[in-house]
Design a protein around this motif. Structure first.
Motif, mmCIF file in Angstrom:
data_model
loop_
_atom_site.group_PDB
_atom_site.id
_atom_site.type_symbol
_atom_site.label_atom_id
_atom_site.label_comp_id
_atom_site.label_asym_id
_atom_site.label_seq_id
_atom_site.Cartn_x
_atom_site.Cartn_y
_atom_site.Cartn_z
ATOM 1 N N HIS A 27 -9.082 -1.601 5.106
ATOM 2 C CA HIS A 27 -8.624 -2.109 6.399
ATOM 3 C C HIS A 27 -8.361 -3.612 6.362
ATOM 4 O O HIS A 27 -7.956 -4.193 7.359
ATOM 5 C CB HIS A 27 -9.667 -1.803 7.477
ATOM 6 C CG HIS A 27 -9.991 -0.335 7.594
ATOM 7 N ND1 HIS A 27 -9.052 0.590 7.992
ATOM 8 C CD2 HIS A 27 -11.123 0.363 7.319
ATOM 9 C CE1 HIS A 27 -9.605 1.799 7.986
ATOM 10 N NE2 HIS A 27 -10.848 1.698 7.565
ATOM 11 N N VAL A 28 -8.621 -4.238 5.221
ATOM 12 C CA VAL A 28 -8.428 -5.688 5.111
ATOM 13 C C VAL A 28 -6.990 -5.969 4.697
ATOM 14 O O VAL A 28 -6.456 -5.316 3.797
ATOM 15 C CB VAL A 28 -9.413 -6.285 4.078
ATOM 16 C CG1 VAL A 28 -9.141 -7.756 3.853
ATOM 17 C CG2 VAL A 28 -10.851 -6.079 4.555
ATOM 18 N N HIS A 29 -6.396 -6.930 5.360
ATOM 19 C CA HIS A 29 -5.025 -7.290 5.038
ATOM 20 C C HIS A 29 -4.940 -7.762 3.586
ATOM 21 O O HIS A 29 -5.698 -8.634 3.158
ATOM 22 C CB HIS A 29 -4.542 -8.400 5.974
ATOM 23 C CG HIS A 29 -3.152 -8.879 5.663
ATOM 24 N ND1 HIS A 29 -2.040 -8.076 5.842
ATOM 25 C CD2 HIS A 29 -2.692 -10.053 5.178
ATOM 26 C CE1 HIS A 29 -0.962 -8.748 5.482
ATOM 27 N NE2 HIS A 29 -1.331 -9.956 5.075
ATOM 28 N N GLU A 30 -4.021 -7.186 2.844
ATOM 29 C CA GLU A 30 -3.905 -7.481 1.425
ATOM 30 C C GLU A 30 -2.816 -8.508 1.173
ATOM 31 O O GLU A 30 -1.681 -8.348 1.605
ATOM 32 C CB GLU A 30 -3.591 -6.203 0.642
ATOM 33 C CG GLU A 30 -3.409 -6.443 -0.848
ATOM 34 C CD GLU A 30 -3.189 -5.165 -1.641
ATOM 35 O OE1 GLU A 30 -3.195 -4.083 -1.012
ATOM 36 O OE2 GLU A 30 -2.997 -5.261 -2.861
ATOM 37 N N ILE B 116 -7.756 -10.408 -1.841
ATOM 38 C CA ILE B 116 -8.353 -9.522 -0.851
ATOM 39 C C ILE B 116 -9.810 -9.945 -0.698
ATOM 40 O O ILE B 116 -10.591 -9.807 -1.641
ATOM 41 C CB ILE B 116 -8.299 -8.041 -1.292
ATOM 42 C CG1 ILE B 116 -6.868 -7.631 -1.635
ATOM 43 C CG2 ILE B 116 -8.888 -7.142 -0.225
ATOM 44 C CD1 ILE B 116 -6.775 -6.243 -2.256
ATOM 45 N N PRO B 117 -10.181 -10.474 0.462
ATOM 46 C CA PRO B 117 -11.577 -10.903 0.616
ATOM 47 C C PRO B 117 -12.545 -9.768 0.297
ATOM 48 O O PRO B 117 -12.361 -8.628 0.725
ATOM 49 C CB PRO B 117 -11.647 -11.280 2.099
ATOM 50 C CG PRO B 117 -10.245 -11.634 2.471
ATOM 51 C CD PRO B 117 -9.375 -10.723 1.653
ATOM 52 N N GLY B 118 -13.542 -10.083 -0.496
ATOM 53 C CA GLY B 118 -14.523 -9.070 -0.870
ATOM 54 C C GLY B 118 -14.109 -8.215 -2.047
ATOM 55 O O GLY B 118 -14.851 -7.324 -2.464
ATOM 56 N N PHE B 119 -12.950 -8.501 -2.619
ATOM 57 C CA PHE B 119 -12.469 -7.654 -3.716
ATOM 58 C C PHE B 119 -11.721 -8.466 -4.774
ATOM 59 O O PHE B 119 -12.073 -8.435 -5.947
ATOM 60 C CB PHE B 119 -11.562 -6.570 -3.133
ATOM 61 C CG PHE B 119 -11.115 -5.533 -4.123
ATOM 62 C CD1 PHE B 119 -12.012 -4.632 -4.660
ATOM 63 C CD2 PHE B 119 -9.784 -5.447 -4.510
ATOM 64 C CE1 PHE B 119 -11.610 -3.671 -5.573
ATOM 65 C CE2 PHE B 119 -9.367 -4.490 -5.425
ATOM 66 C CZ PHE B 119 -10.290 -3.599 -5.955
ATOM 67 N N ASN C 156 0.802 -1.212 0.000
ATOM 68 C CA ASN C 156 0.000 0.000 0.000
ATOM 69 C C ASN C 156 0.840 1.271 0.000
ATOM 70 O O ASN C 156 0.309 2.367 0.010
ATOM 71 C CB ASN C 156 -0.911 0.016 1.235
ATOM 72 C CG ASN C 156 -2.003 -1.033 1.107
ATOM 73 O OD1 ASN C 156 -2.445 -1.309 0.003
ATOM 74 N ND2 ASN C 156 -2.395 -1.633 2.202
ATOM 75 N N ALA C 157 2.150 1.107 0.045
ATOM 76 C CA ALA C 157 2.996 2.281 0.132
ATOM 77 C C ALA C 157 2.948 3.077 -1.157
ATOM 78 O O ALA C 157 2.635 2.575 -2.223
ATOM 79 C CB ALA C 157 4.428 1.864 0.419
#
Lengths: 119, 499
Positions: free
Chosen positions: B164-167, B172-175, B110-111
């Protein structure tokens, strides 16, 4: 061009299928709706007895048929009994596949009813 | 475009510091991939072809990639030059002398990288220097936070929740539905020894800005590229059609706003969700005239029914009208839909080797089976990320079936291989037989070198350098076509090396 007499027209009634040996080549004479066809009895694919397969129809789908598969009743199709390859009985060309073509011979009927094959 | 003098100056400044770092790294590294530390820096490419990638913001380890210039092997060799570990909490440990730092992998992904000037391209000469090189498959990192500002409600709030979900990588759950975590981690990370772990950081390499992408492509000699997503590779696995279509639209807006830059050779493929083909057709019509959208990306993973089904005709119709090629792209996820039901296959390398070409084969077979190339004769079709050696196999299998079952293919006036040869196939991940002539023979058998497109898949772990094409025993004309000229015409690309 060699003309070879193969019999009298009465020997080939409508719907008949006759195997003959002409100069070492096995031909099949088919009478389809009163029209005589002489074909080499050897499929160019793997050598199957194509002349012994059913005479049938095939299907086409194009813009004229709105892409719906439609039976082509204007074409007599000879289907090889080994693998089901379809050939146009008039030209010997495999339907939709110009890589394959089997031999078809012109036939003539004399005034006295003798059937000749043009080799 | 920078001038030649500017290029040389730019490089000269980087070579000295780069050489020092390399020298230091070589003291404890065999060759190839090395780790160096220190300040942020832009990509630099030395005359020896050493590419140094900039660190992502917040990353303490700077990695450099020896792309193998001048070596016998055609591919970069990744060997880790310093010990590194993932601890039990998913943090990466980087050691520098007595200093130890931890970095969450999610933070790494995410950086935000620092803005850096683009490096020069093709400044080091070599066989690739004078060729136009188009890359038909590169990836940008479309995490939920990036797409949220561009997404319609209520899904924008859903995306903000997902930040906020760990990637994990493409998971990615939900994505991004990956289901890849079914294998045990491989033990054996021994300090001082090459990292043989199952998640080296080159598997989580991402591109987060147009500047970063342009820089990295330039170092790979690439003049023009077509951008694809990372996470939306798994779009077909989403169950909610409204959500899937909203994500596709958000992605396309994000790309248009932040990535398209045809003057710098950055093009993109429109994302279309398979869930609602009429909405997909509308999405194509919305963007068809936007310069830079050069293709339409159709995900293959988990898509059911497969892409030949008549329900997708509106998409093909819209693509054909827009003059945009459709590009089928797979991804190695586990899913109940064929061919992704590979939950019993292990390890991941087996699933990966299987899924990409099988995804392509499934889609191609489906298209052929429903007459798409006959029904949409102006539609250009591209298959990417499956390699190329399977193409003659598929064409010949189809031809054999066609011999016996022509009646089931009433659309065609020629055998299926005739239509397969009208499709285009990208190279990555290219097969590497011991005798490269075998690969060229297969390509020439079907579809022919004039329908092969170079793709790097940068920045993914299995990327290919353009060198994989230049080293094949093609003619010069074939190399030029594969590396760029065919794509240039097919996608109507513009070059923008280095901008």
């Amino acid at each position: 061009m060699t003309l070879v007499a193969v019999g009298h027209v009465s020997d080939f009634p409508s719907g008949s299928r006759t195997r003959i040996l002409v100069q070492g080549r096995e031909l099949v004479i088919l009478n389809v709706d009163g029209e005589l066809h002489a074909v080499r009895n050897r499929c160019p694919h793997q050598g199957g007895p194509v002349g012994e397969g059913p005479v049938t129809v095939t299907v086409r789908a194009d813009s004229h048929t709105c892409w719906d598969p439609t039976v082509m009743r204007d074409m007599h199709v000879l289907r090889c009994p080994w693998h089901g390859m379809d050939y146009d009985l008039a030209t010997g060309l495999a339907v939709g596949n110009h890589r394959y073509r089997f031999r078809v011979y012109e036939t003539r009927v004399d005034a006295d009813g003798t059937v000749e094959v043009v080799l | 475009m920078q001038s030649g003098a500017q290029k040389e100056t730019h490089h000269a400044a980087s070579v000295a510091s780069g050489a020092e770092r390399r020298k230091s790294a070589c003291s404890h590294s065999g060759s190839g991939y090395r780790v160096s530390y220190g300040q942020h820096g832009s990509i630099r490419k030395s005359p020896l072809g050493l590419l140094e990638l900039p660190p992502r913001g917040g990353i303490l380890c700077q990695t450099s990639y020896d792309l193998g210039q001048g070596r016998d092997h055609p591919f970069p060799v990744f060997t880790h030059g310093a010990p590194r570990k993932w601890d039990s909490r998913g943090r990466q440990q980087c050691s520098r002398g007595s200093r130890t730092s931890y970095l969450w992998r999610s933070q790494q992904m995410n950086a935000t990288p620092p803005a850096e000037p683009a490096p020069t391209a093709k400044g080091d000469g070599g066989p690739l220097a004078h060729l136009f090189i188009a890359d038909v498959d590169v990836h940008v990192h479309d995490d939920p936070g990036a797409l949220a500002p561009y997404c319609d409600p209520p899904w924008d709030d859903a995306l903000r929740e997902l930040t906020h979900v760990h990637e994990r990588y493409l998971d990615i759950p939900g994505f991004a539905i990956g289901w890849e975590g079914i294998d045990p981690p491989i033990p054996g990370r021994i300090p001082g020894v090459e990292d043989a772990g199952d998640h080296p950081d080159w598997e989580t390499r991402v591109v987060r800005s147009a500047d970063q992408l342009r820089s990295e492509l330039s170092a790979l000699h690439i003049d023009a590229a077509i951008v694809f997503p990372d996470n939306l590779l798994t779009l077909g696995a989403l169950a909610n059609p409204r959500y899937a279509c909203a994500l596709a639209s958000a992605y396309n807006r994000w790309i248009e706003a932040e990535w398209l830059d045809v003057d710098r050779g950055l093009h993109a493929a429109l994302v279309v969700a398979p869930h609602d083909p009429r909405e997909g057709a509308a999405e194509i019509a919305r963007w068809a005239d936007r310069s830079g959208f050069a293709a339409i990306y159709l995900p293959t993973a988990a898509v059911n029914p497969p892409w030949g089904h008549a329900m997708y005709d509106p998409i093909y119709d819209a693509a054909q009208e827009a003059g945009l090629p459709v590009v089928f792209h797979s991804v190695g996820i586990i899913h109940p839909n064929f061919p992704h039901n590979v939950h019993a296959f292990s390890p991941a390398g087996v699933r990966h080797a299987l899924l990409h070409p099988l995804g392509m084969i499934t889609s191609l077979m489906s298209l052929i089976g429903s007459g798409v190339p006959a029904r949409f004769p102006r539609l250009k079709v591209v298959f990417t990320e499956g390699g190329v050696s399977w193409v003659p196999f598929v064409a010949w299998r189809l031809d054999r079936e066609y011999l016996e079952r022509r009646r089931e293919f009433p659309f065609y006036s020629e055998p299926p291989s005739h239509y397969v040869r009208q499709f285009f196939f990208s190279t990555q991940p290219i097969e590497e037989p011991e005798d490269p002539r075998l690969l060229v023979q297969l390509i020439e058998a079907c579809p022919g070198a004039d329908h092969i497109l170079f793709a790097s898949d940068w920045p993914h772990h299995d990327f290919d350098h353009p060198r994989v094409i230049s080293r094949l025993p093609f003619t010069h004309e074939q190399k030029a076509a594969v590396l760029g000229e065919t794509a240039l015409e097919l996608f109507r690309l513009r070059s923008g090396s280095g901008g």
